[in-house]
Enzyme design. Structure first.
Site, PDB file in Angstrom:
ATOM      1  N   ASP A 131       0.806  -1.219   0.000  1.00 30.85           N
ATOM      2  CA  ASP A 131       0.000   0.000   0.000  1.00 30.85           C
ATOM      3  C   ASP A 131       0.840   1.271   0.000  1.00 30.85           C
ATOM      4  O   ASP A 131       2.050   1.230   0.200  1.00 30.85           O
ATOM      5  CB  ASP A 131      -0.958   0.004   1.208  1.00 30.85           C
ATOM      6  N   ASN A 157      -7.565  -3.692  14.311  1.00 30.99           N
ATOM      7  CA  ASN A 157      -8.954  -3.993  13.920  1.00 30.99           C
ATOM      8  C   ASN A 157      -9.012  -5.152  12.913  1.00 30.99           C
ATOM      9  O   ASN A 157     -10.048  -5.406  12.313  1.00 30.99           O
ATOM     10  CB  ASN A 157      -9.648  -2.752  13.343  1.00 30.99           C
ATOM     11  N   HIS A 206      -7.273  -5.432  10.089  1.00 31.78           N
ATOM     12  CA  HIS A 206      -7.037  -5.132   8.669  1.00 31.78           C
ATOM     13  C   HIS A 206      -5.734  -5.768   8.172  1.00 31.78           C
ATOM     14  O   HIS A 206      -4.806  -6.008   8.938  1.00 31.78           O
ATOM     15  CB  HIS A 206      -7.104  -3.624   8.380  1.00 31.78           C
ATOM     16  N   GLU A 246      -9.785  -2.318   5.308  1.00 30.67           N
ATOM     17  CA  GLU A 246     -10.439  -2.128   6.595  1.00 30.67           C
ATOM     18  C   GLU A 246     -11.635  -3.082   6.733  1.00 30.67           C
ATOM     19  O   GLU A 246     -12.079  -3.666   5.735  1.00 30.67           O
ATOM     20  CB  GLU A 246     -10.904  -0.662   6.713  1.00 30.67           C
TER      21      GLU A 246
END
Ligand code: F6R
Length: 256
Positions: A64, A132, A134, A139
């Site tokens: 990313d 979380n 990801h 996400e």
């Protein structure tokens, strides 16, 4: 899914570096999928101390890049990769790829996806995991068949990454990321996790229940995933039943 339990972050980094080095020794023209963030820093430190020529025929694709940050921005993932690895190894520039955060996102994401395919696909993908759940910047809620795309970062992700910036407002709101479907096409995946803040995400992953609310659970369908986690990142219940844990002497032998 294989789980390697290690005592602390340093051992995790050593294992991760071992996987990269083994991959390059077995196949010098490997296609490597790389990650940024805090987790792989120790791995890159170890790789910087190893043979820099190993990468001459390799190709890398990062997961990313922040949208809106030029490659030369000190907090861009291109700059991170240059500082942590690329400047210390013999990897021709044309063989390292990160999405361009300044390009038209739609065109850039489609081109990135095409470049990965044209290379023959990723042999070994290194992943971190968000608290979380990801992976990449996919996400919670991201479809498991998603391809490289532009995402809006969750507030918790921006807060977690604030430590790399002066203030929260400086953390970009969007990023370009390989999709979950892109990641799942990698032939081998190594997911790294260290520290207590990853415990809940790992508990959900290792519970074996697949849900789009925890993107990392997409990996449960993949035939070749190794999770390398330190004790702090693992819930008590998993530690008690941990199937595989290697001694460091064994790893030291394999590294030589
Ligand atoms: C980084 C990436 C992210 C991170 C994750 C964990 O390229 O894609 O998924 O791996 O946010 O970040 P750290 O390692 O900083 O805890």
């Amino acid at each position: 899914m294989e789980l390697i339990v290690v005592n602390h972050e340093e051992e995790m980094s050593k294992w991760a570096a071992y996987y990269i080095l083994r991959q390059l020794k077995q196949k010098p023209d490997s296609i490597l999928g790389l990650a940024t963030g805090g987790t792989p820093l120790g791995m890159y430190r170890l790789l910087r101390q190893q043979d820099k020529q190993l990468y001459a025929k390799a190709t890398t694709f990062n997961l990313d890049e922040y949208a809106g940050l030029p490659a030369g921005h000190p907090q861009s993932y291109r700059a991170y990769m240059k500082d942590e690895l690329f400047s210390a190894i013999e990897l021709p520039e044309a063989q390292s790829h990160l999405p361009d955060g300044m390009a038209d996102p739609e065109i850039e994401c489609a081109a990135y996806e095409e470049q990965i395919e044209a290379s023959g696909g990723i042999d070994l993908q290194i992943l971190g995991i968000g608290s979380n759940g990801h992976i990449g910047f996919n996400e919670p809620g991201t479809p498991f068949d998603s391809r490289t795309h532009k995402v809006e970062l969750k507030e918790e992700t921006r807060k977690a990454n604030q430590r790399f910036f002066d203030k929260l407002d400086d953390v970009p709101t969007h990023a370009l990321t390989m999709g979950i479907g892109t990641i799942l096409k990698s032939r081998k995946i190594v997911l790294l996790a260290s520290g207590q803040e990853k415990q809940e995400a790992l508990r959900l992953l290792l519970s074996g229940i697949q849900t789009v609310d925890v993107p990392a659970t997409s990996l449960l369908d993949h035939p070749d995933v190794t999770v390398i986690a330190d004790c702090a990142a693992l819930p008590e219940t998993v530690l008690e039943q941990a199937a595989i844990s290697f001694s460091m002497e064994h790893l030291n032998l394999m590294m030589t």
